[in-house]
Design a protein around this motif. Sequence first.
Motif, PDB file in Angstrom:
ATOM      1  N   GLY A   1       0.801  -1.210   0.000  1.00 27.09           N
ATOM      2  CA  GLY A   1       0.000   0.000   0.000  1.00 27.09           C
ATOM      3  C   GLY A   1       0.834   1.260   0.000  1.00 27.09           C
ATOM      4  O   GLY A   1       2.007   1.268   0.371  1.00 27.09           O
ATOM      5  N   GLU A   2       0.220   2.348  -0.399  1.00 26.03           N
ATOM      6  CA  GLU A   2       0.915   3.627  -0.487  1.00 26.03           C
ATOM      7  C   GLU A   2       1.243   4.190   0.889  1.00 26.03           C
ATOM      8  O   GLU A   2       2.107   5.034   1.033  1.00 26.03           O
ATOM      9  CB  GLU A   2       0.044   4.641  -1.247  1.00 26.03           C
ATOM     10  CG  GLU A   2      -0.228   4.245  -2.689  1.00 26.03           C
ATOM     11  CD  GLU A   2       1.034   4.197  -3.527  1.00 26.03           C
ATOM     12  OE1 GLU A   2       1.873   5.100  -3.373  1.00 26.03           O
ATOM     13  OE2 GLU A   2       1.187   3.258  -4.316  1.00 26.03           O
ATOM     14  N   GLY A   3       0.556   3.740   1.921  1.00 30.04           N
ATOM     15  CA  GLY A   3       0.755   4.294   3.254  1.00 30.04           C
ATOM     16  C   GLY A   3       2.091   3.964   3.871  1.00 30.04           C
ATOM     17  O   GLY A   3       2.415   4.470   4.947  1.00 30.04           O
ATOM     18  N   THR A   4       2.893   3.128   3.244  1.00 29.83           N
ATOM     19  CA  THR A   4       4.204   2.792   3.798  1.00 29.83           C
ATOM     20  C   THR A   4       5.216   3.905   3.586  1.00 29.83           C
ATOM     21  O   THR A   4       6.273   3.901   4.201  1.00 29.83           O
ATOM     22  CB  THR A   4       4.752   1.511   3.160  1.00 29.83           C
ATOM     23  OG1 THR A   4       4.786   1.684   1.748  1.00 29.83           O
ATOM     24  CG2 THR A   4       3.882   0.319   3.507  1.00 29.83           C
ATOM     25  N   GLN A   5       4.930   4.858   2.720  1.00 24.31           N
ATOM     26  CA  GLN A   5       5.905   5.916   2.451  1.00 24.31           C
ATOM     27  C   GLN A   5       6.120   6.749   3.714  1.00 24.31           C
ATOM     28  O   GLN A   5       5.183   7.108   4.404  1.00 24.31           O
ATOM     29  CB  GLN A   5       5.429   6.820   1.330  1.00 24.31           C
ATOM     30  CG  GLN A   5       6.506   7.800   0.864  1.00 24.31           C
ATOM     31  CD  GLN A   5       6.063   8.555  -0.380  1.00 24.31           C
ATOM     32  OE1 GLN A   5       4.877   8.702  -0.610  1.00 24.31           O
ATOM     33  NE2 GLN A   5       7.017   9.020  -1.162  1.00 24.31           N
ATOM     34  N   GLY A   6       7.375   7.031   4.027  1.00 21.61           N
ATOM     35  CA  GLY A   6       7.691   7.828   5.200  1.00 21.61           C
ATOM     36  C   GLY A   6       7.880   7.010   6.455  1.00 21.61           C
ATOM     37  O   GLY A   6       8.273   7.538   7.485  1.00 21.61           O
TER      38      GLY A   6
END
Length: 264
Positions: free
Chosen positions: A220-225
């Motif tokens: 998922g995109e939420g892993t960034q950062g």
Amino acid sequence: MSAAPLIQTKGLSVRYGGAPVLDRVDFSIAPGEIVTIVGPNGSGKSTFLRALLGGVRPAAGHITRRAGLRLGYVPQRLVLDAGLPITVARFLSLPRRVPKSEARAALERAGVPDIGDQAMADLSGGQFQRVLLARALLSKPDLLMLDEGAAGLDQPGAAAFYRRIEDMRRETGCAVLMVSHDLHVVMSASDRVICLNGHICCEGTPQVVADAPVYRALFGEGTQGALALYQHHHDHVHGEDCGHGQAQTPQSQARNTADNKADA
């Protein structure tokens, strides 16, 4: 010249009852390297560790271990009878008796030097995992393998556990191979990350893998950062090859396979 790999696989495939679990996995780990394997449930991560340990017979391919290689292993979970009257020191001496000095040294290296007289049943989750780590260290491993070594710990506890792993690597020089779902903590503590989903989808430095489209599709995109929680600071140098047959530069540390059909 880069150091020879501690352990290496070529075309490793594993099947259970005819069903493919791992497909043509090429892997190596260099002395002193920390490698984390990530992937969704059922992606073959634990099976891969068991194959490296010799507990699973490959359907194809082969595994090469350096002569005299010493392995340490921390399992995903170990269930002990709560009524079993056994101390930490006694647990560390099973099945082979360990001198008290060695047991204490292992506990100290694992970060729990003063719990040798405590009952195993009275340990917290974090202490229990540290004891399993100490037990693995008793063999003075060249390569330490952890299958979800911080399973059941909260995020601060997991962060502390993995900091201890990095400290231990620095003190002993052993390589570390981890399987984990604790992506927010583990990835940035690693020299190299491998994203596994039956086959190797991508691999490279933590930041490169976190930005890889295949990884983002899986997690998922939420892993960034997420890598900001615990940054890994290098105090060592690895060979350029790392067992993959090509120099590992910042521009070439990720390898995305063309076969993404299993990752959509």
